[in-house]
Structures are given as structure tokens and as C-alpha cells.
Write an enzyme that holds these catalytic residues in place. Structure first.
Site, PDB file in Angstrom:
ATOM      1  N   HIS A 120      -1.092  17.029   3.282  1.00 47.43           N
ATOM      2  CA  HIS A 120      -2.331  17.563   3.857  1.00 47.43           C
ATOM      3  C   HIS A 120      -2.069  18.989   4.344  1.00 47.43           C
ATOM      4  O   HIS A 120      -1.165  19.231   5.163  1.00 47.43           O
ATOM      5  CB  HIS A 120      -2.786  16.723   5.052  1.00 47.43           C
ATOM      6  CG  HIS A 120      -3.310  15.359   4.684  1.00 47.43           C
ATOM      7  ND1 HIS A 120      -3.504  14.932   3.385  1.00 47.43           N
ATOM      8  CD2 HIS A 120      -3.720  14.318   5.476  1.00 47.43           C
ATOM      9  CE1 HIS A 120      -3.986  13.695   3.389  1.00 47.43           C
ATOM     10  NE2 HIS A 120      -4.121  13.297   4.646  1.00 47.43           N
ATOM     11  N   CYS A 149      -3.736  10.945   9.887  1.00 43.33           N
ATOM     12  CA  CYS A 149      -2.710  11.759   9.214  1.00 43.33           C
ATOM     13  C   CYS A 149      -2.940  13.260   9.386  1.00 43.33           C
ATOM     14  O   CYS A 149      -1.978  14.018   9.559  1.00 43.33           O
ATOM     15  CB  CYS A 149      -2.585  11.371   7.744  1.00 43.33           C
ATOM     16  SG  CYS A 149      -4.138  10.985   6.940  1.00 43.33           S
ATOM     17  N   ASN A 206       1.478  13.404   4.281  1.00 41.96           N
ATOM     18  CA  ASN A 206       0.547  12.479   4.947  1.00 41.96           C
ATOM     19  C   ASN A 206       1.040  11.039   5.022  1.00 41.96           C
ATOM     20  O   ASN A 206       0.732  10.347   6.006  1.00 41.96           O
ATOM     21  CB  ASN A 206      -0.826  12.520   4.274  1.00 41.96           C
ATOM     22  CG  ASN A 206      -0.791  12.286   2.786  1.00 41.96           C
ATOM     23  OD1 ASN A 206      -0.201  13.078   2.051  1.00 41.96           O
ATOM     24  ND2 ASN A 206      -1.406  11.213   2.335  1.00 41.96           N
ATOM     25  N   VAL A 240       1.200   3.552   2.293  1.00 47.13           N
ATOM     26  CA  VAL A 240       1.956   3.719   3.538  1.00 47.13           C
ATOM     27  C   VAL A 240       3.044   2.647   3.625  1.00 47.13           C
ATOM     28  O   VAL A 240       4.191   2.918   3.995  1.00 47.13           O
ATOM     29  CB  VAL A 240       1.012   3.649   4.765  1.00 47.13           C
ATOM     30  CG1 VAL A 240       1.815   3.687   6.065  1.00 47.13           C
ATOM     31  CG2 VAL A 240       0.008   4.807   4.729  1.00 47.13           C
ATOM     32  N   GLY A 295       0.821  -1.208   0.000  1.00 48.22           N
ATOM     33  CA  GLY A 295       0.000   0.000   0.000  1.00 48.22           C
ATOM     34  C   GLY A 295       0.857   1.260   0.000  1.00 48.22           C
ATOM     35  O   GLY A 295       2.091   1.194   0.039  1.00 48.22           O
TER      36      GLY A 295
HETATM   37  N1  LIG Z   1      -2.705   6.924   3.178  1.00 52.40           N
HETATM   38  C1  LIG Z   1      -2.443   7.706   4.218  1.00 52.40           C
HETATM   39  O1  LIG Z   1      -2.089   8.893   4.063  1.00 52.40           O
HETATM   40  C2  LIG Z   1      -2.570   7.173   5.611  1.00 52.40           C
HETATM   41  C3  LIG Z   1      -2.141   7.981   6.659  1.00 52.40           C
HETATM   42  C4  LIG Z   1      -2.267   7.534   7.976  1.00 52.40           C
HETATM   43  C5  LIG Z   1      -2.791   6.289   8.206  1.00 52.40           C
HETATM   44  N2  LIG Z   1      -3.215   5.508   7.178  1.00 52.40           N
HETATM   45  C6  LIG Z   1      -3.726   4.158   7.500  1.00 52.40           C
HETATM   46  O2  LIG Z   1      -2.713   3.228   7.111  1.00 52.40           O
HETATM   47  C7  LIG Z   1      -3.328   2.006   6.686  1.00 52.40           C
HETATM   48  C8  LIG Z   1      -2.863   1.700   5.260  1.00 52.40           C
HETATM   49  O3  LIG Z   1      -3.303   2.756   4.411  1.00 52.40           O
HETATM   50  P1  LIG Z   1      -2.857   2.887   2.883  1.00 52.40           P
HETATM   51  O4  LIG Z   1      -3.252   4.256   2.507  1.00 52.40           O
HETATM   52  O5  LIG Z   1      -1.471   2.438   2.691  1.00 52.40           O
HETATM   53  O6  LIG Z   1      -3.850   1.829   2.169  1.00 52.40           O
HETATM   54  P2  LIG Z   1      -3.678   1.028   0.798  1.00 52.40           P
HETATM   55  O7  LIG Z   1      -2.830   1.779  -0.156  1.00 52.40           O
HETATM   56  O8  LIG Z   1      -5.068   0.667   0.383  1.00 52.40           O
HETATM   57  O9  LIG Z   1      -2.890  -0.307   1.234  1.00 52.40           O
HETATM   58  C9  LIG Z   1      -3.507  -1.302   2.017  1.00 52.40           C
HETATM   59  C10 LIG Z   1      -2.514  -2.425   2.259  1.00 52.40           C
HETATM   60  O10 LIG Z   1      -3.149  -3.429   3.068  1.00 52.40           O
HETATM   61  C11 LIG Z   1      -3.060  -4.684   2.411  1.00 52.40           C
HETATM   62  N3  LIG Z   1      -4.279  -5.494   2.656  1.00 52.40           N
HETATM   63  C12 LIG Z   1      -5.537  -5.259   2.214  1.00 52.40           C
HETATM   64  N4  LIG Z   1      -6.381  -6.238   2.633  1.00 52.40           N
HETATM   65  C13 LIG Z   1      -5.617  -7.121   3.335  1.00 52.40           C
HETATM   66  C14 LIG Z   1      -5.878  -8.354   3.978  1.00 52.40           C
HETATM   67  N5  LIG Z   1      -7.112  -8.872   4.006  1.00 52.40           N
HETATM   68  N6  LIG Z   1      -4.851  -8.991   4.591  1.00 52.40           N
HETATM   69  C15 LIG Z   1      -3.594  -8.463   4.576  1.00 52.40           C
HETATM   70  N7  LIG Z   1      -3.284  -7.305   3.966  1.00 52.40           N
HETATM   71  C16 LIG Z   1      -4.286  -6.641   3.346  1.00 52.40           C
HETATM   72  C17 LIG Z   1      -2.936  -4.351   0.941  1.00 52.40           C
HETATM   73  O11 LIG Z   1      -2.337  -5.451   0.290  1.00 52.40           O
HETATM   74  P3  LIG Z   1      -2.630  -5.792  -1.243  1.00 52.40           P
HETATM   75  O12 LIG Z   1      -2.030  -4.672  -2.032  1.00 52.40           O
HETATM   76  O13 LIG Z   1      -1.922  -7.083  -1.406  1.00 52.40           O
HETATM   77  O14 LIG Z   1      -4.120  -5.897  -1.402  1.00 52.40           O
HETATM   78  C18 LIG Z   1      -2.034  -3.122   1.001  1.00 52.40           C
HETATM   79  O15 LIG Z   1      -0.709  -3.522   1.180  1.00 52.40           O
HETATM   80  C19 LIG Z   1      -4.842   2.208   6.805  1.00 52.40           C
HETATM   81  O16 LIG Z   1      -5.277   1.716   8.045  1.00 52.40           O
HETATM   82  C20 LIG Z   1      -4.991   3.737   6.761  1.00 52.40           C
HETATM   83  O17 LIG Z   1      -6.147   4.182   7.415  1.00 52.40           O
HETATM   84  C21 LIG Z   1      -3.112   5.915   5.885  1.00 52.40           C
END
Ligand SMILES: NC(=O)c1ccc[n+]([C@@H]2O[C@H](COP(=O)([O-])OP(=O)(O)OC[C@H]3O[C@@H](n4cnc5c(N)ncnc54)[C@H](OP(=O)(O)O)[C@@H]3O)[C@@H](O)[C@H]2O)c1
Length: 349
Positions: free
Chosen positions: A238, A146, A327, A16, A14
């Protein structure tokens, strides 16, 4: 280098997770991580699922294969530290299971942030809350939302004047919604004036971050926080427009000096991912801007770790400013890595 701690990143594919890979590619305390994702990326190399091509991830890590993240497999890895970038729907239970089994989990996901036994830590703001997890065994240390992290960085220098209430309007980047995030036809040439559950997170998380540790748990500060959260067509960074009401009046010079002189424990300890200046005050009227300032932070490995504050205006006990943070680095992976550096340096792992 062989005595570096063994690490894993959950959700490594993902946005992050890829930032974790960048920050852990050549870390002096932590070895390059083992990578975990869902079944979608399980078995693939990180290079095959990359969505942030500019992330500076080592060739070795890019060629690493991603394993499917089930709790039993991760537990068996025997890691010193687990960094979690799992989605909300599975993070809560999996992180609790891992902590109960003795793992030290540093998470970006929201489900466990408000638990009494989980510190919600922005390293420069409330590193003292890490005392909750001292004493061995497994634990969870949470990062804030974030936007909450950026807001906390902007507010911390003002804490010395007493903060009565905060009103914030966010302009949040598309990458805040993960990958692929908001559909392009909804996002381009548009502003979306609502992000589900985001305003509540700011309202509850900021008082917890500014709270005090009492009898091994955090008592939230009595600080009123109201937020309007919007999504804007910006890739990363952000921006937040903030009005803070202080307990008493402060001069414009005193407030500017508070921002400029602000330093905290990560700077005192010269930790690898700590920016030398954590809050950069700019006097230019047109700043901060995501395009120009999102990667603020020195030295090189702390790029994206500094908050940039601008448009500072002080009138009596009211302070208005704009704060910008990266972020996925300061607001996510970088914050977790810096928390882990503090815990490691203080002997907690
Ligand atoms: N984006 C931001 O700015 C930000 C900031 C602070 C906090 N966060 C938090 O950080 C976390 C990740 O966010 P992100 O933005 O990186 O999301 P993302 O781009 O959608 O990535 C999600 C990750 O989780 C994996 N995943 C999904 N379903 C899964 C499962 N059933 N079992 C194991 N792994 C699974 C995905 O793997 P695959 O690719 O293999 O599906 C991917 O590696 C979230 O909780 C989000 O709320 C995000």
C-alpha cells in the site's frame, strides 16, 4: 525448541493467514501453528489451498491439515496464543468468545478494534497500549487497518513536533481485499477511487493509535485525519501520499533526521520480527515503489516489516511524504506476530 508457545492461526488459508504461516514456520518463541479455516478448506493440506506460492512456508506446515474453525474446537486446543485472520463477518463474535474463555487473541480483523478494552497496537508506535491487557486471563490485541498501520509508521517520527492534522490519499494493493479479491476485469488498467468503510477506519484508528492510556483504556488523540482510499492494480504494498500539519514549523533537516533516527521498543528488545530500521527514508525521487521496496526490512525474517518513506518535502509546519508498507506483512500478520513477541518478552504470555 519444545518450550516454544503453542499457537493457532484462524483463517490460515487466506492471504494474511499464509503470511502468518510463513512467519511462524521457524519462530524462536512460537511453535508452528495449528491451522483453521472455513468448511471450504477444512480437511485439506495447506499446500492444496496455497495462493501465495512465494511465501516461505516450511514443508512441515505445508503438509499440515486445516481444521474447521469453530470456537469450541479452537478453545479445546489449549493454545498459548491465537492469531486471527478471520473475515469481518465472523471475527467479532468468535474472538470475543475465545477471549472470554481465557484465550489470548491477536487479530487482524476490524470488528473489535475500537472496543475500549482492546488495544489497537502498531508495535513501534504505541506498544505502551499493551498495558491494557496485562494482568492475566484472556484478551484481544488488535492490529489496525493495513493502510492505518502504514500511515501510523510514517507519522510516528513526526509526533515529537506535534501533529495537528493529516490528509492522506492511499493507493492500495489488490491483496488488501483478500483472495480472490477484486475481479480482474475491474482491476486491470484501472484505479477504483473508493473502498467501502476504509476512509472511516483511517479517521478513527489513527487517533486511537496516537492516544494515551488513562484508567486502563485509551483516550484518542485530538488529531484530525481525512482520507481518500483508492484501489490500484498492484499485487502487494500500500502506497500512501501524506500531508501532515505540525503544531509548529520544523526544518527539513530536523524532519529528515527524525525519520532516519527513529527506533522503538521492538528494536531495543531485538525482537525476532523487528526490522533493525523500522522507517527507511529514501532520498531518490522515484521511490518508494511497490515493485522495488515492498519487501524492505532486515534481517531476513523481518522482510516486509519496514516502512519506506520518500518524496519528503517540508514547508513551514507542513510535511509532505509518500510511505509504502507491505499490507499483508507489516499491515497484517507481521504486525500481529511482533505484538505477540512484545507481550511474550514482557511476561504477558
Ligand atoms: N489482506 C490484507 O491486506 C489485510 C490487511 C489487514 C487486515 N486484514 C484482515 O484480515 C482478515 C483476513 O483477510 P484476508 O485478506 O486474509 O482474507 P481472505 O484471503 O479472504 O481469507 C479469509 C480466511 O478466513 C477463512 N474463513 C472464511 N469464512 C470462514 C468461516 N465461516 N469460518 C472460519 N474461517 C473462515 C477462509 O478460509 P477458507 O479459505 O477455508 O474459506 C480464509 O482462510 C480480514 O478480517 C481482513 O479484513 C487483511
Amino acid at each position: 525448541m519444545s518450550d516454544r508457545l503453542r499457537t493457532a492461526v484462524l483463517g490460515a488459508s487466506g492471504v494474511v493467514g499464509q503470511r502468518f504461516c510463513e512467519l511462524l514456520s521457524a519462530h524462536p518463541f512460537f511453535a508452528p501453528p495449528d491451522l483453521y479455516g472455513s468448511e471450504r478448506s477444512g480437511g485439506k493440506r495447506l499446500s492444496e489451498v496455497l495462493t501465495i506460492p512465494e511465501a516461505r512456508i516450511s514443508g512441515e506446515l505445508l503438509e499440515s491439515r486445516i481444521a474447521h474453525a469453530d470456537a469450541a474446537a479452537v478453545r479445546k486446543g489449549g493454545y498459548d496464543i491465537i492469531f486471527s485472520a478471520l473475515p469481518t463477518k465472523i471475527a467479532g463474535d468468535m474472538e470475543l468468545e475465545l477471549a472470554a474463555a481465557g484465550c489470548r487473541v491477536f487479530t487482524n480483523a476490524s470488528p473489535n478494534r475500537m472496543r475500549r478494552d482492546v488495544p489497537l497496537v502498531v508495535p513501534e508506535v504505541n506498544h505502551d497500549h499493551l498495558s491494557i491487557v496485562k494482568g492475566g486471563g484472556g484478551f484481544i490485541v488488535a492490529n489496525g487497518n493495513c493502510s492505518a498501520i502504514g500511515l501510523a509508521m510514517g507519522l510516528k517520527p513526526l509526533q515529537q513536533f506535534g501533529i495537528r492534522s493529516v490528509e492522506v490519499t492511499t493507493l492500495q494493493a489488490l491483496s488488501g481485499a483478500g483472495y480472490p479479491g477484486v475481479p480482474s476485469l475491474d482491476a486491470l488498467s484501472n484505479v477504483i477511487p473508493y473502498i467501502a468503510e476504509e476512509e472511516e477506519k483511517l479517521r478513527h484508528e489513527i487517533p486511537k493509535m496516537f492516544g494515551t492510556v488513562e484508567s486502563g483504556t485509551v483516550k484518542s488523540a485530538s488529531m484530525e485525519v481525512n482520507a481518500t482510499c483508492t484501489r490500484v492494480p498492484v499485487r502487494e504494498g500500500h502506497t500512501e501520499s501524506v500531508t501532515a500539519v505540525l503544531d509548529s514549523s520544523a526544518s527539513a533537516d530536523a524532519v529528515a533526521a527524525a525519520f532516519t533516527n527513529f527506533r522503538s521498543l521492538p528494536q531495543e528488545l531485538s525482537l525476532p520480527t523487528a526490522p533493525t530500521v523500522p522507517v527507511i527514508l529514501t532520498q531518490e525521487n522515484g521511490r518508494p515503489q511497490p515493485l522495488l521496496d515492498v519487501n524492505a526490512g532486515e534481517p531476513e525474517r523481518a522482510r516486509g516489516m519496514a516502512a519506506t518513506v520518500g518524496r519528503l518535502r517540508v514547508a513551514g509546519n507542513t510535511v509532505r511524504f509518500v510511505v509504502l508498507t507491505h499490507n499483508t506483512i507489516r499491515g497484517a500478520a507481521g504486525g500481529s506476530v511482533l505484538n505477540a513477541e512484545i507481550v511474550h518478552r514482557q511476561g504477558g504470555v
